[in-house]
Motif scaffolding. Structure first.
Motif, PDB file in Angstrom:
ATOM      1  N   CYS A   1       0.817  -1.217   0.000  1.00  0.00           N
ATOM      2  CA  CYS A   1       0.000   0.000   0.000  1.00  0.00           C
ATOM      3  C   CYS A   1       0.848   1.264   0.000  1.00  0.00           C
ATOM      4  O   CYS A   1       0.623   2.177  -0.800  1.00  0.00           O
TER       5      CYS A   1
ATOM      6  N   PRO B   1      -4.542  -2.128   4.621  1.00  0.00           N
ATOM      7  CA  PRO B   1      -5.240  -1.524   3.482  1.00  0.00           C
ATOM      8  C   PRO B   1      -6.409  -0.634   3.887  1.00  0.00           C
ATOM      9  O   PRO B   1      -6.686   0.371   3.229  1.00  0.00           O
ATOM     10  N   VAL B   2      -7.102  -0.992   4.970  1.00  0.00           N
ATOM     11  CA  VAL B   2      -8.226  -0.168   5.423  1.00  0.00           C
ATOM     12  C   VAL B   2      -7.728   1.207   5.842  1.00  0.00           C
ATOM     13  O   VAL B   2      -8.282   2.240   5.445  1.00  0.00           O
TER      14      VAL B   2
ATOM     15  N   TRP C   1      -4.879   2.607   5.030  1.00  0.00           N
ATOM     16  CA  TRP C   1      -4.322   3.277   3.861  1.00  0.00           C
ATOM     17  C   TRP C   1      -5.415   3.905   2.998  1.00  0.00           C
ATOM     18  O   TRP C   1      -5.272   5.031   2.533  1.00  0.00           O
ATOM     19  N   TYR C   2      -6.514   3.208   2.795  1.00  0.00           N
ATOM     20  CA  TYR C   2      -7.593   3.722   1.950  1.00  0.00           C
ATOM     21  C   TYR C   2      -8.184   4.998   2.540  1.00  0.00           C
ATOM     22  O   TYR C   2      -8.495   5.950   1.819  1.00  0.00           O
ATOM     23  N   VAL C   3      -8.320   5.044   3.856  1.00  0.00           N
ATOM     24  CA  VAL C   3      -8.901   6.222   4.507  1.00  0.00           C
ATOM     25  C   VAL C   3      -7.913   7.387   4.524  1.00  0.00           C
ATOM     26  O   VAL C   3      -8.295   8.541   4.332  1.00  0.00           O
TER      27      VAL C   3
ATOM     28  N   ARG D   1      -5.072   7.829   2.550  1.00  0.00           N
ATOM     29  CA  ARG D   1      -4.183   7.997   1.396  1.00  0.00           C
ATOM     30  C   ARG D   1      -4.179   9.411   0.848  1.00  0.00           C
ATOM     31  O   ARG D   1      -3.171   9.872   0.310  1.00  0.00           O
ATOM     32  N   ASN D   2      -5.273  10.137   0.953  1.00  0.00           N
ATOM     33  CA  ASN D   2      -5.362  11.492   0.396  1.00  0.00           C
ATOM     34  C   ASN D   2      -5.205  12.573   1.450  1.00  0.00           C
ATOM     35  O   ASN D   2      -5.420  13.747   1.167  1.00  0.00           O
TER      36      ASN D   2
END
Length: 954
Positions: free
Chosen positions: A562, A829-830, A832-834, A836-837
């Motif tokens: 990730c 991954p959870v 990272w998804y939240v 990442r931006n």
């Protein structure tokens, strides 16, 4: 083109210099000799690559008697706002953590102060412009030289007044260039300059490296078979070798000796030899006297010791085979097994340099203590820091003496200060108090100890960034302070019949499991005896430790994918594009608007003071990469050839000798290392926390090759040690990167030290087999009962013979632990998804591999080791760094080195002078006994099994 005011000043300067009567035309070799004659001179080399012309700015040593050399003209903008390449290196309190001044005069030794000043100013500003910006891409419309640089070249300053060293400074300089590391701990410990005229490959360096490799590896192997044991750490070599290097110079060097010139660490052939006939002894002495003892030679000896001092894990396998399994182990087998397992790790380190050594974000905190020590011992600079004016060396000596002297109090005279379970003294028989506040078998909720050995048991807290320590504490709090007590006090998995924390495994009566009861006289697993005796039970903290280790393994993979996946792919693509690794052009400074591939960094490399987290990019370069491009890299083919050769040796070992592991088993072991090495190493490089592959290797082999204990040991050795040694080698490669040691020289140093230590340890081991009566038995002479090998032997029985199926199979008691694999894979991954931006926020600081993996230290570590470690880390790496940034930058790494080395020497002296001779055998008083009188030391369970009964499934 230079701005008109600078050009005018340059012309004026040149006209005034033309009237000087000093000869300023010097040959390159003469310049090298001049710089070399100043023992503390440091050259700062700015260059693009080997094909471009290189100009160096020599930084002379500060001399209080020399008005020219003692000046520190400042490089700063004359405007209120910083120039395009001026550092914005200010903390949130407006203070600079580094020096803002530098002397640009060349140290020549044979010229007067005035001549040196004139020679330094002889180059035109245009020449300095080319020297400073070689390899850097400058935005259109900007001068290559920052504002105020002309004044420095002319010997003046663009700014009035003086600066208080590290405080209140917001300038950048040659010692602190605009592409310096963005990480404050690196800037505080690693010089941003390089003197390529220092000697490295000298008889002195090689003799000291070989001697310390031999003595350290042999001594540690010798004591690894004894209980109690003592370990000679590489930091001892770092301290001890320095006076030996200076003594070598005093013994062999004479003032009348001809000057020997070095470039890139290697002697440059010279025609200047003594006139007349010289004796053979003089020739030998001159050969031994090459160069001067310096920080680069010192670093090479230390790296050699670091490689050699840890006893080879393969020697434990040999001990177990020979002494416990009664197998014949020929010396050739011993050598091949040891050398192949040690050097395979080096191959992994070399093949992953692009990902683990070159990126600035891979800081390897553990190396910073060493670089700080080299600076302390070899440089005399001393700038005030938050009012403290004591030199680093004097500070080191004070702390070292205090640590060494103090160790004898908690280590010998009053161990109660080490095991400071003071709350249990008031209720020694309370199991609950011992569980929560105990330091031996408890959770350590009272984090006080007066022993640095306890605080630094899991690593020096001064080397670990606070954000990383916060992840460790979060994992400890959730797993060990919340989940473990809930499970324990509800008797989940029958845990209440055992201590809440222990490194032992138990039978169904609550006693430590006796492995000998399930083995025949030939050390073969007896199924009937196992069924009659007892299943194996684990304490609850041991169970949770296995669970989080499972989670950390999958979290390492998904977290790396990730946060680093794109960088790894990009770095791999670039490596295939380069015909000769390390010879690529220097990347332009970020902020120029022309950084390739969109890899941009802040306009000034010092604008960020954040710690490297998992999302830190592998892209970009810093000053250390730029300076290292001067040296010819070690070809990747060297590492590939070494890997292929060691793989062939490994296949021969497992196929020819009776270890019962087929060649594809060896390939599987190395496949595990190949998959996990990069994620594990990235964690270590960023956080200084190591995730081990030991458990997963045992489990995989136990599932695939059940009933083969020797195969399990060999499989684990190749999988685990290849990774562990590779990480150690990668750390040393980064240390060499920081110290600007030519990669090919470093390759040779590491390889030679590894081979020497392998031969030395096998020799000592076989001597002990022949000469120590009763070795590896309870009746062994002087305690040589092989405690570490016996623990590993028990592990080989549990996982290689009993097998993981009986622990984690579908009908096994601990089968639900396999769900931790899924937890570790999904959690990163959870997050990272939240996150990442989001550029900032706490979610970007959450690192599940670190959060899960660090708990694997428990057991044998206890709660006290974690809590005390975290408190010290918070005080220094958060509070001090925030409120006294200059003090933190100057003294923290030096203090860590002093504490660790003082403790190491104290342990050695205490062992050889008091424990080994038996001087303290009858020494007892309240301070040596009070912490043992209660349930904490005795590891009392919450529930006791009635006599003649047992617990467990019906």
């Amino acid at each position: 083109m230079l701005p008109q005011p600078l050009a005018s000043r340059a012309k004026s300067t040149e006209q005034s210099l033309n009237q000087d009567d000093v000869e300023l035309t010097r040959s390159p070799s003469h310049q090298l000799a001049s710089r070399r004659s100043e023992p503390h001179g440091v050259g700062a080399q700015f260059f693009a690559n080997d094909t471009k012309s290189s100009h160096d700015i020599a930084l002379g040593s500060t001399n209080a008697q020399d008005p020219i050399m003692s000046r520190s003209p400042l490089i700063r903008s004359s405007e209120d706002q910083p120039g395009p390449y001026e550092s914005l290196s200010t903390t949130e309190h407006g203070q600079d953590a580094r020096t803002g001044s530098v002397d640009l005069t060349a140290s020549t030794g044979d010229l007067s102060a005035t001549s040196r000043s004139r020679w330094s100013r002889r180059k035109s500003l245009a020449e300095h412009e080319e020297a400073f910006t070689s390899g850097m891409e400058i935005p259109a419309g900007h001068s290559k030289l920052p504002q105020g640089f002309a004044a420095v070249v002319e010997g003046g300053s663009s700014d009035e007044g003086d600066t208080d060293g590290l405080e209140g400074s917001s300038k950048w300089s040659v010692e602190d260039p605009p592409d310096n590391s963005i990480y404050p701990q690196v800037r505080a410990s690693v010089s941003a300059t390089d003197d390529y005229t220092l000697s490295i490959s000298t008889p002195r360096m090689w003799v000291l490296s070989i001697v310390f490799a031999l003595l350290g590896s042999s001594t540690n192997l010798f004591f690894s078979l004894r209980y109690p044991s003592v370990s000679i750490t590489p930091v001892i070599a770092l301290i001890m070798v320095h006076p030996l290097g200076l003594a070598w110079d005093s013994m062999f060097k004479h003032e009348s000796d001809p000057e020997v010139i070095f470039e890139n660490g290697v002697k440059v052939p010279s025609e200047h030899m003594p006139s007349g006939t010289i004796s053979r002894w003089t020739r030998v002495r001159l050969w031994l006297a090459q160069g001067h003892w310096n920080e680069k030679e010192h670093a090479c000896v230390y790296i050699s010791s670091n490689v050699a001092f840890g006893f080879a894990f393969a020697t434990d396998v040999i001990v177990e085979q020979k002494m416990f399994y009664k197998q014949n182990t020929p010396v050739l087998y011993q050598l091949l097994l040891t050398i192949s397992t040690q050097i395979l790790g080096y191959a992994f380190a070399g093949l992953t340099r692009r990902y683990l050594v070159h990126p600035p974000s891979m800081i390897w905190p553990g190396t910073l203590m060493s670089t700080a020590m080299f600076t302390t011992m070899h440089k005399s600079e001393n700038k005030p820091a938050n009012g403290w004016r004591v030199t680093r060396w004097r500070f080191f000596v004070y702390v070292w003496i205090g640590t060494f002297a103090w160790y004898f109090v908690p280590g010998l005279l009053m161990p109660a200060l080490s095991y400071f379970n003071v709350l249990t003294w008031f209720a020694p028989n309370s199991v609950v108090v011992a569980n929560l506040f105990g330091v031996s078998s408890g959770l350590g909720l009272f984090p006080i100890t007066f022993d640095w050995a306890q605080i630094a048991y899991i690593g020096s807290p001064l080397l670990t960034p606070w954000w990383a320590a916060a992840n460790v504490v979060a994992g400890l709090a959730v797993i060990m302070w919340i989940v473990a007590p809930i499970c324990y006090y509800t008797n989940a998995l029958y845990s209440a019949f055992m201590p809440i924390l222990s490194s032992s495994v138990f039978d169904n009566t609550g006693k430590i499991y006796d492995v000998s009861k399930i083995l025949t006289d030939d050390f073969i697993f007896d199924e009937d005896a196992f069924q009659k005796y007892s299943p194996i039970y684990l304490p609850i903290t041991y169970v949770l430790s296995y669970g989080v280790q499972f989670a950390s393994l999958t979290a390492l993979v998904t977290h790396t994918i990730c946060w680093h996946g794109k960088d790894i792919v990009q770095q791999t693509k670039e490596s295939f594009k380069e015909r000769n690794e390390g010879k690529g052009d220097y990347q332009p400074l970020a902020g120029s608007g022309d950084a390739p591939n969109g890899n941009t960094r802040p306009n000034s490399s010092h604008t960020s003071s954040t710690d490297p987290t998992f999302e830190a990019s592998m892209a970009g370069e810093d000053v250390h990469n730029r300076l290292m491009k001067r040296y010819e890299d070690a070809p990747i083919s060297w590492y590939l050839a070494m890997f292929i050769a060691m793989l062939a040796i490994g296949i021969f070992v497992v196929e020819y000798y009776p270890v019962h592991l087929p060649y594809y088993g060896l390939l599987l072991a190395l496949a595990i290392t190949t998959i996990m090495f990069l994620p594990v190493a990235i964690v270590m490089a960023i956080t200084n926390q190591h995730s081990s592959l030991y458990l997963i290797a045992q489990l995989v082999c136990g599932y695939i090759f059940p009933g083969r204990p020797v195969a399990n040991m060999v499989f684990t050795t190749y999988a685990y040690i290849s990774s562990a040694q590779g990480i150690k080698f990668s750390s040393d490669l980064k240390l060499g990167h920081y110290m600007k040691i030519p990669p090919r020289t470093l390759f040779t140093v590491q390889l030679v030290a590894t081979l020497i230590s392998s031969f030395a340890q096998i020799g000592v081991l076989n001597w002990m087999f022949a000469q120590v009566p009763g070795i590896c038995t309870p009746q062994a002479l002087n305690g040589f009962n092989c405690p570490i090998a016996r623990v590993h032997f028990n592990g080989s029985i549990l996982w290689g013979v009993v097998g993981p199926q009986r622990f984690f199979g579908s009908d096994a008691l601990y089968c639900n632990l396999i769900w931790f694999f899924l937890l570790g894979a999904v959690a990163p991954p959870v997050v990272w998804y939240v996150a990442r931006n989001r550029r900032k926020g706490i979610l970007r600081k959450i690192n599940f591999p670190l959060l899960f993996g660090s708990i694997s230290w428990i057991p044998p570590a206890t709660g006290l080791n974690f809590t005390a470690w975290a408190v010290v880390c918070y005080i220094f790496n958060y509070r001090f760094r925030r409120d006294a940034d200059a003090w933190w930058g100057k003294y923290t790494m030096t203090m860590s080195a002093a504490l660790d080395s003082g403790l190491a020497f104290g342990v050695v002296v205490a062992f050889f002078c008091f424990l080994y001779p038996g001087v303290m055998g009858n020494f007892k008083w309240w301070g040596t006994e009070v912490f043992k009188q209660g349930c904490d030391w005795q590891a009392c369970p919450l529930m006791k099994v009635p006599e003649g009964e047992h617990f467990g499934p019906p």
